[in-house]
Write a protein that holds these residues in place. Structure first.
Motif, PDB file in Angstrom:
ATOM      1  N   HIS A 146       0.850  -1.194   0.000  1.00 51.19           N
ATOM      2  CA  HIS A 146       0.000   0.000   0.000  1.00 51.19           C
ATOM      3  C   HIS A 146       0.879   1.235   0.000  1.00 51.19           C
ATOM      4  CE1 HIS A 146      -1.266   3.348   2.654  1.00 51.19           C
ATOM      5  NE2 HIS A 146      -2.376   3.314   1.941  1.00 51.19           N
ATOM      6  N   VAL A 147       0.596   2.154  -0.923  1.00 48.09           N
ATOM      7  CA  VAL A 147       1.285   3.430  -0.944  1.00 48.09           C
ATOM      8  C   VAL A 147       0.246   4.538  -0.957  1.00 48.09           C
ATOM      9  CG1 VAL A 147       1.488   3.565  -3.465  1.00 48.09           C
ATOM     10  CG2 VAL A 147       3.148   4.749  -2.029  1.00 48.09           C
ATOM     11  N   TYR A 148       0.592   5.638  -0.289  1.00 47.27           N
ATOM     12  CA  TYR A 148      -0.318   6.776  -0.201  1.00 47.27           C
ATOM     13  C   TYR A 148       0.466   8.061  -0.405  1.00 47.27           C
ATOM     14  CZ  TYR A 148      -2.719  10.667   2.031  1.00 47.27           C
ATOM     15  OH  TYR A 148      -3.269  11.893   2.265  1.00 47.27           O
ATOM     16  N   GLY A 149      -0.147   9.035  -1.075  1.00 44.40           N
ATOM     17  CA  GLY A 149       0.537  10.304  -1.246  1.00 44.40           C
ATOM     18  C   GLY A 149      -0.386  11.431  -1.618  1.00 44.40           C
ATOM     19  N   ALA A 150       0.210  12.607  -1.733  1.00 47.77           N
ATOM     20  CA  ALA A 150      -0.528  13.815  -2.092  1.00 47.77           C
ATOM     21  C   ALA A 150      -0.954  13.743  -3.541  1.00 47.77           C
ATOM     22  CB  ALA A 150       0.369  15.038  -1.866  1.00 47.77           C
ATOM     23  N   PRO A 151      -2.086  14.378  -3.867  1.00 46.94           N
ATOM     24  CA  PRO A 151      -3.003  15.107  -2.994  1.00 46.94           C
ATOM     25  C   PRO A 151      -4.187  14.247  -2.555  1.00 46.94           C
ATOM     26  CG  PRO A 151      -3.554  15.605  -5.262  1.00 46.94           C
ATOM     27  CD  PRO A 151      -2.413  14.616  -5.298  1.00 46.94           C
TER      28      PRO A 151
END
Length: 384
Positions: free
Chosen positions: A369-374
């Motif tokens: 799992h990867v998460y980032g802006a925006p």
């Protein structure tokens, strides 16, 4: 269930500070992945890759070889690597190519990231008021979560302690010196409740994967280890009601979560649930992120993390090992490479090649799992 895409090769470079350029690191990771798959660059029929600040991935052909391969640049914040992987998966599933490369790389200067508000659809005043500081956002988000669900600062410190301990078992990790929870808590406040040692750091590094159709995989006689099935790959952007990096406002009512959406889509496509996962990689830009993402990705209920982390569930020998290579906290975050580093680690775990950090009991299912802006998230489910 989709098992028609196999990961036949995986490679990465050390993460951290490097005299090499981002492109040089990328070439090193690609060559390592090709060697792992037992093929030459000329066998690759399509490629997808990107970085946030280290150049265009398609220019790597100058070093890899001028074969005329279609090479598509991908840029999607912290989900750049995951988005390149999904593009590669779709290339195989669509019949565009039977052997496809996904590569992510970056090389960031020292200090915090310095994004421009205009690049994110925001006015210049958003930056001049100090709201583009990501450490501030992460502090506010975990502060609210801790208040709502009874998470203590010591739990955040234990997440970081685990990360540095696992990093010490990972030859390519940047931070390899163990740090105790007490040292983490006393390392200096950055954005309450997050201290200095709870954060990852921008750095340099690259990771690459070689994906194949089942037919192509059967033809690779020199494959260095069994292929790993990529059962699903999903990417989602934020919905109305989300509280994300560089989000200038938040509506009232029930919050949504892009990580919940992406992980649910990945599990649905794979035909399994979080309870089937033996080892996972969760975005840990800082300690609070790993805590929140445990629940957002379906591995526990909100608030259960306090007990689970204290009891060792997320350790390498626990029932749900999380970030066995030390995650972003120990490896640092070259933005373009992080998502593929996660998949690389799961591939090593499922192949039984993770060395001192190998999860016992022959793990069969992994999750990233990867998460980032925006407000973007990419998730995968893998199995052997």
């Amino acid at each position: 269930m989709s098992t028609d895409v196999l990961i036949c090769g995986a490679g990465r470079t050390p993460f951290g500070r490097s005299e090499a350029s981002g492109r040089q690191l990328a070439v090193g990771a690609v060559n390592a992945a090709l060697a792992d798959a037992g093929i030459e660059w000329s066998r690759v029929r399509a490629a997808f890759g990107g970085s946030d600040s280290a150049g265009l991935a398609d220019t790597l052909v100058a070093q890899l070889g001028l074969t005329g391969v279609p090479f598509i640049n991908v840029k999607n914040g912290c989900a750049t690597g995951g988005s390149a992987l999904i593009s590669a998966v779709n290339a195989i599933r669509s019949g565009m190519a039977d052997v496809v490369l996904a590569v992510g790389f970056d090389k960031h200067p020292r200090g915090a990231f310095d994004p421009r508000p205009e690049d994110w659809g925001l006015g210049a005043e958003y930056g001049s008021d100090g709201l583009m500081v990501t450490t501030q956002f992460f502090g506010m988000k975990i502060q609210r979560y801790m208040y709502d669900h009874g998470i203590t600062p010591r739990t955040l410190a234990m997440v970081a302690e685990k990360a540095y301990r696992n990093g010490g078992l990972t030859p390519e990790a940047w931070r390899r010196k163990p740090v105790s929870a007490e040292e983490v808590l006393e390392s200096g406040m950055v954005s309450d409740p997050l201290t200095r040692y709870m954060f990852c750091s921008p750095g340099a590094g690259a990771a690459a994967l070689v994906l194949c159709s089942p037919e192509a995989a059967r033809s690779l006689d020199t494959l260095d280890g069994p292929p790993v099935a990529l059962r699903s790959a999903a990417v989602r952007t934020r919905r109305f009601g989300s509280f994300e990096v560089f989000s200038p406002w938040i509506p009232g009512g029930q919050l949504t979560s892009v990580s919940r959406d992406a992980s649910a889509a990945a599990f649905e496509e794979a035909g399994i649930g979080p309870g089937d996962v033996d080892v996972c990689q969760l975005q840990d830009t800082e300690s609070g992120a790993e805590v929140m993402h445990m629940a957002e990705c379906g591995f526990c209920e909100d608030g259960e993390q306090e007990r689970l982390i204290a009891s060792g569930v997320t350790e390498i020998g626990g029932t749900l090992p999380v970030n066995t290579d030390g995650g972003c906290i120990a490896n640092g975050e070259p933005i373009g490479a992080s998502g593929l580093r996660q998949v690389y680690e799961i591939v090593q775990q499922l192949r039984g090649r993770a060395g001192e950090r190998q999860v016992p009991g022959e793990p069969r299912v992994g999750f990233t799992h990867v998460y980032g802006a925006p407000g973007v998230s990419a998730c995968t489910v893998l199995s052997r």
